[in-house]
Scaffold this motif. Structure first.
Motif, PDB file in Angstrom:
ATOM      1  N   VAL A   1      -3.108  -2.485  -2.473  1.00  0.00           N
ATOM      2  CA  VAL A   1      -4.096  -1.545  -1.933  1.00  0.00           C
ATOM      3  C   VAL A   1      -3.855  -0.197  -2.582  1.00  0.00           C
ATOM      4  O   VAL A   1      -2.901   0.516  -2.252  1.00  0.00           O
ATOM      5  N   SER A   2      -4.726   0.149  -3.537  1.00  0.00           N
ATOM      6  CA  SER A   2      -4.546   1.365  -4.327  1.00  0.00           C
ATOM      7  C   SER A   2      -5.828   2.185  -4.332  1.00  0.00           C
ATOM      8  O   SER A   2      -6.931   1.644  -4.412  1.00  0.00           O
ATOM      9  N   GLY A   3      -5.666   3.503  -4.256  1.00  0.00           N
ATOM     10  CA  GLY A   3      -6.833   4.378  -4.376  1.00  0.00           C
ATOM     11  C   GLY A   3      -7.395   4.406  -5.780  1.00  0.00           C
ATOM     12  O   GLY A   3      -8.542   4.820  -5.991  1.00  0.00           O
ATOM     13  N   LEU A   4      -6.603   3.966  -6.770  1.00  0.00           N
ATOM     14  CA  LEU A   4      -7.005   3.935  -8.186  1.00  0.00           C
ATOM     15  C   LEU A   4      -7.432   5.310  -8.705  1.00  0.00           C
ATOM     16  O   LEU A   4      -8.125   5.409  -9.711  1.00  0.00           O
ATOM     17  N   TYR A   5      -7.008   6.367  -8.004  1.00  0.00           N
ATOM     18  CA  TYR A   5      -7.278   7.710  -8.517  1.00  0.00           C
ATOM     19  C   TYR A   5      -6.085   8.125  -9.379  1.00  0.00           C
ATOM     20  O   TYR A   5      -5.236   8.916  -9.004  1.00  0.00           O
ATOM     21  N   VAL A   6      -6.032   7.526 -10.564  1.00  0.00           N
ATOM     22  CA  VAL A   6      -4.953   7.757 -11.523  1.00  0.00           C
ATOM     23  C   VAL A   6      -5.569   7.754 -12.913  1.00  0.00           C
ATOM     24  O   VAL A   6      -6.306   6.831 -13.267  1.00  0.00           O
ATOM     25  N   GLU A   7      -5.291   8.765 -13.686  1.00  0.00           N
ATOM     26  CA  GLU A   7      -5.860   8.848 -15.031  1.00  0.00           C
ATOM     27  C   GLU A   7      -4.892   8.376 -16.105  1.00  0.00           C
ATOM     28  O   GLU A   7      -5.176   8.482 -17.293  1.00  0.00           O
ATOM     29  N   ASN A   8      -3.765   7.831 -15.690  1.00  0.00           N
ATOM     30  CA  ASN A   8      -2.788   7.251 -16.612  1.00  0.00           C
ATOM     31  C   ASN A   8      -3.247   5.827 -16.936  1.00  0.00           C
ATOM     32  O   ASN A   8      -2.961   4.886 -16.206  1.00  0.00           O
TER      33      ASN A   8
ATOM     34  N   ILE B   1      -2.409   1.945 -15.239  1.00  0.00           N
ATOM     35  CA  ILE B   1      -3.456   1.073 -14.691  1.00  0.00           C
ATOM     36  C   ILE B   1      -3.443  -0.271 -15.405  1.00  0.00           C
ATOM     37  O   ILE B   1      -3.503  -1.338 -14.780  1.00  0.00           O
ATOM     38  N   LYS B   2      -3.364  -0.241 -16.734  1.00  0.00           N
ATOM     39  CA  LYS B   2      -3.384  -1.477 -17.518  1.00  0.00           C
ATOM     40  C   LYS B   2      -2.192  -2.368 -17.175  1.00  0.00           C
ATOM     41  O   LYS B   2      -2.342  -3.583 -16.966  1.00  0.00           O
ATOM     42  N   ARG B   3      -1.014  -1.772 -17.087  1.00  0.00           N
ATOM     43  CA  ARG B   3       0.202  -2.554 -16.840  1.00  0.00           C
ATOM     44  C   ARG B   3       0.164  -3.226 -15.469  1.00  0.00           C
ATOM     45  O   ARG B   3       0.421  -4.428 -15.340  1.00  0.00           O
ATOM     46  N   ILE B   4      -0.183  -2.465 -14.437  1.00  0.00           N
ATOM     47  CA  ILE B   4      -0.190  -3.018 -13.083  1.00  0.00           C
ATOM     48  C   ILE B   4      -1.371  -3.948 -12.883  1.00  0.00           C
ATOM     49  O   ILE B   4      -1.239  -5.008 -12.242  1.00  0.00           O
ATOM     50  N   ALA B   5      -2.531  -3.599 -13.433  1.00  0.00           N
ATOM     51  CA  ALA B   5      -3.690  -4.472 -13.299  1.00  0.00           C
ATOM     52  C   ALA B   5      -3.442  -5.820 -13.956  1.00  0.00           C
ATOM     53  O   ALA B   5      -3.746  -6.878 -13.380  1.00  0.00           O
ATOM     54  N   ASP B   6      -2.884  -5.806 -15.158  1.00  0.00           N
ATOM     55  CA  ASP B   6      -2.600  -7.066 -15.856  1.00  0.00           C
ATOM     56  C   ASP B   6      -1.601  -7.916 -15.083  1.00  0.00           C
ATOM     57  O   ASP B   6      -1.720  -9.149 -15.037  1.00  0.00           O
ATOM     58  N   LEU B   7      -0.612  -7.268 -14.469  1.00  0.00           N
ATOM     59  CA  LEU B   7       0.357  -8.004 -13.664  1.00  0.00           C
ATOM     60  C   LEU B   7      -0.338  -8.673 -12.477  1.00  0.00           C
ATOM     61  O   LEU B   7      -0.140  -9.869 -12.222  1.00  0.00           O
ATOM     62  N   CYS B   8      -1.150  -7.903 -11.761  1.00  0.00           N
ATOM     63  CA  CYS B   8      -1.857  -8.454 -10.601  1.00  0.00           C
ATOM     64  C   CYS B   8      -2.787  -9.589 -11.008  1.00  0.00           C
ATOM     65  O   CYS B   8      -2.813 -10.651 -10.370  1.00  0.00           O
ATOM     66  N   LEU B   9      -3.536  -9.390 -12.054  1.00  0.00           N
ATOM     67  CA  LEU B   9      -4.509 -10.394 -12.483  1.00  0.00           C
ATOM     68  C   LEU B   9      -3.818 -11.653 -12.985  1.00  0.00           C
ATOM     69  O   LEU B   9      -4.285 -12.771 -12.750  1.00  0.00           O
TER      70      LEU B   9
ATOM     71  N   SER C   1       0.825  -1.196   0.000  1.00  0.00           N
ATOM     72  CA  SER C   1       0.000   0.000   0.000  1.00  0.00           C
ATOM     73  C   SER C   1       0.864   1.253   0.000  1.00  0.00           C
ATOM     74  O   SER C   1       2.048   1.207  -0.296  1.00  0.00           O
ATOM     75  N   GLY C   2       0.269   2.388   0.346  1.00  0.00           N
ATOM     76  CA  GLY C   2       0.987   3.649   0.417  1.00  0.00           C
ATOM     77  C   GLY C   2       0.405   4.523   1.512  1.00  0.00           C
ATOM     78  O   GLY C   2      -0.030   3.994   2.530  1.00  0.00           O
ATOM     79  N   GLY C   3       0.271   5.822   1.272  1.00  0.00           N
ATOM     80  CA  GLY C   3       0.194   6.556   0.037  1.00  0.00           C
ATOM     81  C   GLY C   3      -0.479   5.820  -1.115  1.00  0.00           C
ATOM     82  O   GLY C   3      -1.301   4.957  -0.939  1.00  0.00           O
ATOM     83  N   GLU C   4      -0.096   6.228  -2.288  1.00  0.00           N
ATOM     84  CA  GLU C   4      -0.589   5.599  -3.503  1.00  0.00           C
ATOM     85  C   GLU C   4       0.537   4.770  -4.104  1.00  0.00           C
ATOM     86  O   GLU C   4       1.482   5.316  -4.684  1.00  0.00           O
ATOM     87  N   PRO C   5       0.467   3.431  -3.982  1.00  0.00           N
ATOM     88  CA  PRO C   5       1.562   2.586  -4.464  1.00  0.00           C
ATOM     89  C   PRO C   5       1.821   2.706  -5.954  1.00  0.00           C
ATOM     90  O   PRO C   5       2.933   2.430  -6.409  1.00  0.00           O
ATOM     91  N   LEU C   6       0.825   3.135  -6.724  1.00  0.00           N
ATOM     92  CA  LEU C   6       1.038   3.302  -8.161  1.00  0.00           C
ATOM     93  C   LEU C   6       2.063   4.396  -8.463  1.00  0.00           C
ATOM     94  O   LEU C   6       2.593   4.456  -9.576  1.00  0.00           O
ATOM     95  N   LEU C   7       2.365   5.246  -7.479  1.00  0.00           N
ATOM     96  CA  LEU C   7       3.351   6.297  -7.672  1.00  0.00           C
ATOM     97  C   LEU C   7       4.779   5.802  -7.457  1.00  0.00           C
ATOM     98  O   LEU C   7       5.734   6.531  -7.737  1.00  0.00           O
ATOM     99  N   ASN C   8       4.922   4.580  -6.959  1.00  0.00           N
ATOM    100  CA  ASN C   8       6.260   4.006  -6.803  1.00  0.00           C
ATOM    101  C   ASN C   8       6.702   3.433  -8.152  1.00  0.00           C
ATOM    102  O   ASN C   8       6.075   2.499  -8.668  1.00  0.00           O
ATOM    103  N   PRO C   9       7.777   3.954  -8.735  1.00  0.00           N
ATOM    104  CA  PRO C   9       8.175   3.520 -10.084  1.00  0.00           C
ATOM    105  C   PRO C   9       8.614   2.058 -10.151  1.00  0.00           C
ATOM    106  O   PRO C   9       8.690   1.493 -11.244  1.00  0.00           O
ATOM    107  N   GLU C  10       8.891   1.432  -9.003  1.00  0.00           N
ATOM    108  CA  GLU C  10       9.327   0.041  -8.996  1.00  0.00           C
ATOM    109  C   GLU C  10       8.244  -0.896  -8.460  1.00  0.00           C
ATOM    110  O   GLU C  10       8.546  -2.009  -8.015  1.00  0.00           O
ATOM    111  N   LEU C  11       6.991  -0.463  -8.546  1.00  0.00           N
ATOM    112  CA  LEU C  11       5.875  -1.255  -8.020  1.00  0.00           C
ATOM    113  C   LEU C  11       5.826  -2.648  -8.638  1.00  0.00           C
ATOM    114  O   LEU C  11       5.614  -3.642  -7.926  1.00  0.00           O
ATOM    115  N   ALA C  12       6.002  -2.760  -9.935  1.00  0.00           N
ATOM    116  CA  ALA C  12       5.908  -4.067 -10.589  1.00  0.00           C
ATOM    117  C   ALA C  12       6.929  -5.045 -10.018  1.00  0.00           C
ATOM    118  O   ALA C  12       6.615  -6.197  -9.717  1.00  0.00           O
TER     119      ALA C  12
END
Length: 354
Positions: free
Chosen positions: A103-110, A114-122, A75-86
């Protein structure tokens, strides 16, 4: 399977030495966030490093594996802002044997992010948790940003469709923090979450931990509207929470807390640790009990500061939070009705994961 056997072995050793098995570990990999929530001030932290990089995460991973760890939350903060999340998610997948959640707020318009991290998780069957506790202008107020619910719901809908396409077993669930501001919206919020294909958990607003903040507007009051909301939630098939937790919210609001502390009474089985972006290790309130870069987890749980913290918790006024209380209720049902309901909830959760 080998990782699970390893953790069970480590857990048995820790249990026999009166140490926690460290059932749940939340790792906050950044203090940066895309939101400015009324209930949170994680973005105001001033630690030297904003992120946990993969090199430091490897240190954390090794120490968690040495001690044994079952359920992980990134989690974070917003973990999507960590460039090494994957890289972090892939490493964490090999650490936690029972479950891993982003655990992400998913408040990201990039959308590409979203696609890259979501596909990895799924693809790796990593669960995804988000939060949705307000719609429209109310959501913007609670979360401190513009167009909050539309951005989050759009991302949730995309991820749910990708889950179906990839035939993933990841659990997608949105946590709804109930506060005095959003009671009237709860049924509508539930409807929106269901419509985009996500599961639902609930939490109760509190301000007891390191990064939660007190806000008078959010504090739940013992009102008729709250009772109506609780009636809506009890036995609601869309709620993954235990019924005993839902029923206890009213008593929590009234200050009639139960005479148990998960960290004290459930010391061996229930302990939830939080590792901050600077390596500090927290339990509930009271500051860090050690630093994972400086200490092993075994040293932390055998330290005097840990023992003193448990003594401090014995004098706590009590709480009713889903993060802490609910895990205790799962293993310590208060009556036969709760026992039966707990079995049903666990079965329903397994069905949701299948």
């Amino acid at each position: 399977m080998m990782n699970l056997i390893h953790n069970l072995y480590k857990g048995a050793i820790n249990f026999s030495h009166n140490r926690p098995i460290n059932s749940v570990t939340e790792i906050r990999i950044t203090r940066l966030c895309t939101q400015r929530c009324l209930q949170c001030d994680v973005y105001n932290r001033k630690t030297e490093f904003t992120h946990i990089d993969i090199t430091h995460f490897e240190i954390i991973a090794q120490k968690l594996m040495e001690y044994g760890s079952f359920i992980g939350m990134i989690s974070g903060g917003e973990p999507l802002l960590n460039p090494e999340l994957a890289k972090i998610l892939l490493r964490a997948k090999n650490v936690f044997s029972s479950a891993l959640s982003l655990v992400s707020g998913l408040y990201v318009e990039n959308h590409q992010l979203i696609k890259r991290i979501a596909d990895l998780c799924l693809d790796k069957h990593i669960n995804i948790q988000t939060s949705l506790d307000g719609l429209g202008q109310l959501g913007d107020k609670i979360r401190g940003v513009k167009n909050f619910s539309n951005v989050v719901l759009n991302n949730m809908e995309y991820i749910a469709k990708r889950k179906e396409q990839l035939n993933s077993k990841s659990l997608l669930y949105a946590n709804v923090v109930i506060s005095n501001l959003n009671l009237a919206q709860i049924p509508e919020i539930f409807g929106k979450i269901k419509n985009v294909g996500w599961q639902i958990t609930i939490g109760m607003y509190h301000n007891i931990t390191e990064t939660t903040s007190e806000n008078d507007e959010l504090i739940l009051r013992d009102t008729e509207q709250l009772q109506e909301t609780i009636n809506f939630l009890i036995d609601n098939p869309d709620v993954l929470n235990l019924n005993s937790f839902v029923k206890g919210i009213i008593n929590g609001v009234r200050g009639n807390f139960p005479k148990f502390c998960p960290f004290v009474d459930g010391k061996k089985m229930i302990t939830r640790t939080v590792i901050m972006e600077n390596g500090d290790v927290h339990l509930c309130f009271g500051g860090p009990i050690g630093n994972i870069y400086k200490n092993s987890i075994k040293e932390i749980f055998e330290s005097e500061i840990y023992k003193k913290r448990l003594e401090q918790y014995k004098n706590c006024n009590g709480c009713w939070t889903s993060c802490y209380t609910q895990k205790y209720l799962l293993l310590h049902p208060q009556n036969i009705t709760d026992f039966i309901d707990n079995i049903k909830k666990v079965f329903n959760l397994r069905f949701a994961l299948s």
